[in-house]
Every structure is written in C-alpha cells, then in structure tokens.
Design an enzyme around this catalytic site. Structure first.
Site, PDB file in Angstrom:
ATOM      1  N   LYS A 198      -1.035  79.658  35.102  1.00 22.39           N
ATOM      2  CA  LYS A 198      -1.670  78.742  34.136  1.00 22.39           C
ATOM      3  C   LYS A 198      -0.542  78.314  33.172  1.00 22.39           C
ATOM      4  CE  LYS A 198      -4.872  78.720  30.199  1.00 22.39           C
ATOM      5  NZ  LYS A 198      -5.446  79.574  29.194  1.00 22.39           N
ATOM      6  N   HIS A 233       1.962  78.855  27.106  1.00 25.89           N
ATOM      7  CA  HIS A 233       1.323  77.800  26.066  1.00 25.89           C
ATOM      8  C   HIS A 233       2.217  77.167  25.196  1.00 25.89           C
ATOM      9  CE1 HIS A 233      -2.171  80.431  27.368  1.00 25.89           C
ATOM     10  NE2 HIS A 233      -2.783  79.358  27.503  1.00 25.89           N
TER      11      HIS A 233
END
Length: 253
Positions: free
Chosen positions: A170, A143
């Site tokens: 992800k 992230h």
C-alpha cells in the site's frame, strides 16, 4: 496475481474492497463503531490504534481487539498504528510500536496487520515472520503527506514491499497538482501490469486526489478506504458514496 483471501473477502479480485476505519478515542465508542459497521456496505474494518486513548496499555488493546472482532462477524479486521511521521495521531516510540504489535500477534484478535515500510527493517522482518506464522496477513505501507514521488520511486517502493513478503502493498501520496494524480495512477498501472504478484493499494490524497479512490478497478488498486463517521485521511469519501462510484465504474468499464 493471486487474490488474498481473508474470511470470505477476496482482495485483489473483482471490484476494490471498501475498508472503513474506526478512529474513536474511547473503548465505548470503538465498540459502538464496530457494532455499527455490521450494517455498513463495507468489506473490511480497520481499527486505527493511534486514535485510542489507552493504547499504551497493551493488555487492554489485546482484550479490546477481541471484542471488536466479535462485533464484526465475518468482516475482516485490519489493525493499524499509524506513526506521526506518516500522518498518525499519537507520538509513540519505535520500541513501543513493535512491542504493541508483537503483543497483538500473540494475544490479540486480528486478520491483517499494517506495518510501515520505513520502520526498522530488522524488527519489521521479525514481526512479519511471526505474524505470518500466526496466520495474519501483512499490509506493508508508506504514506507521504508532503508530496508525490516520481512514478519510478512509487513503483520501487511497492516492489520493495513485495520483496519483503507483504501480502498487500500500500502507498498513499499527496498531490500538488493534477499531474501528480496522474503520476500515482500511472505508477499503479505499471506496478499492477508488470510486477505485482500480490494485491496493491494506492491512493492520491486530498480533494485533488479523490478520483484515485474510486478508479481502482481501472488501474489496479485492490482496496479503498471510506468513512462511516470521521475520515482517517484527507479526501476520504463516505462508504455509500464510494460504493455508488464503484458500481458506476463497474457498469461502464
């Protein structure tokens, strides 16, 4: 690319699957949200451990995970401790991060485990091996709350996750303008089209990046996160709004 099958959910096949995060601080509220998720139009549930006020008591977390799992029925459970450097709620040493995860793999209840790509690689690889032996699927993630890396860098990080035996890869990034959103979508399409052997999950955060949360089936992202009550990331839509958008894109793709 083969889908990842968890309980009755086929991730990476058909429409993106909707994940609802539990971000409550108390055990009572966590269990209430888990119970409520049974009636939500979602496919998986994520328990964000970094919001839990008693997360330092590993035995308690393991016991609570079992109670959460019982309340979810057939909906898979993803466990995540998001570190502060990647947008999490609580300061936690890396030593405790891995100790908590090892305890959960041994004594907790979970279907999928979120591990950060840039955590200690040796410790992470050991944990990945241990979790896979226990039948737990691994979501390797990254992230960036400051910026959107280049398309080449986004693809490189996703490929690195895949090489490290992630079941799902992800990445979430923060856009500064519309071009950044297009960069994320282009990277998603490139990874999905040319390199992905496992499902990938991508999103551009905030209001600006909201479009990326509802167009996964167009570009190749297999999961999207929707809120039941409190959002766990900027730009997150409610479950019902998200489902309506996904149905719209499915009908018109």
């Amino acid at each position: 690319m083969k889908p990842v099958i968890v309980k009755n959910v086929r991730i990476g096949e058909g429409n993106p699957k909707i994940v609802v995060p539990i971000v409550a601080p108390t055990a009572e509220d966590i269990l209430a949200e888990a119970t409520a998720s049974q009636t939500l139009d979602c496919d998986l549930v994520e328990w964000r451990l970094d919001y839990y006020e008693n997360v330092a008591d590993f035995s308690d977390v393991c016991n609570l995970s079992q109670q959460v799992m019982e309340r979810l029925g057939q909906k898979p459970l993803l466990l995540t401790f998001r570190t502060q450097k990647e947008g999490g709620e609580m300061a936690f040493s890396e030593e405790n991060y891995f100790a908590l995860y090892h305890e959960l793999v041994k004594k907790g209840a979970l279907d999928l485990l979120d591990i950060e790509l840039f955590a200690n690689p040796l410790a992470a690889d050991t944990l990945i091996h241990e979790a896979k032996k226990a039948g737990i699927k691994i979501v390797l993630c990254n992230h960036d709350f400051q910026k959107t890396p280049s398309q080449e860098e986004i693809v490189a990080r996703l490929r690195q996750m895949q090489m490290r035996q992630a079941d799902i890869c992800k990445i979430a990034v923060m856009p500064q303008d519309a071009t950044d959103v297009l960069t994320l979508l282009s990277a998603t399409n490139e990874m999905y089209t040319h390199y992905a052997s496992v499902p990938i999950v991508t999103m551009s955060m905030g209001q600006l990046g909201m479009i990326s949360r509802v167009t996964g089936q167009l570009f190749g992202s297999a999961l999207t996160f929707g809120s039941a009550q409190q959002a766990s990331a900027p730009g997150q839509l409610s479950v019902q709004v998200l489902r309506n958008y996904l149905k719209t894109f499915e009908q018109n793709k």
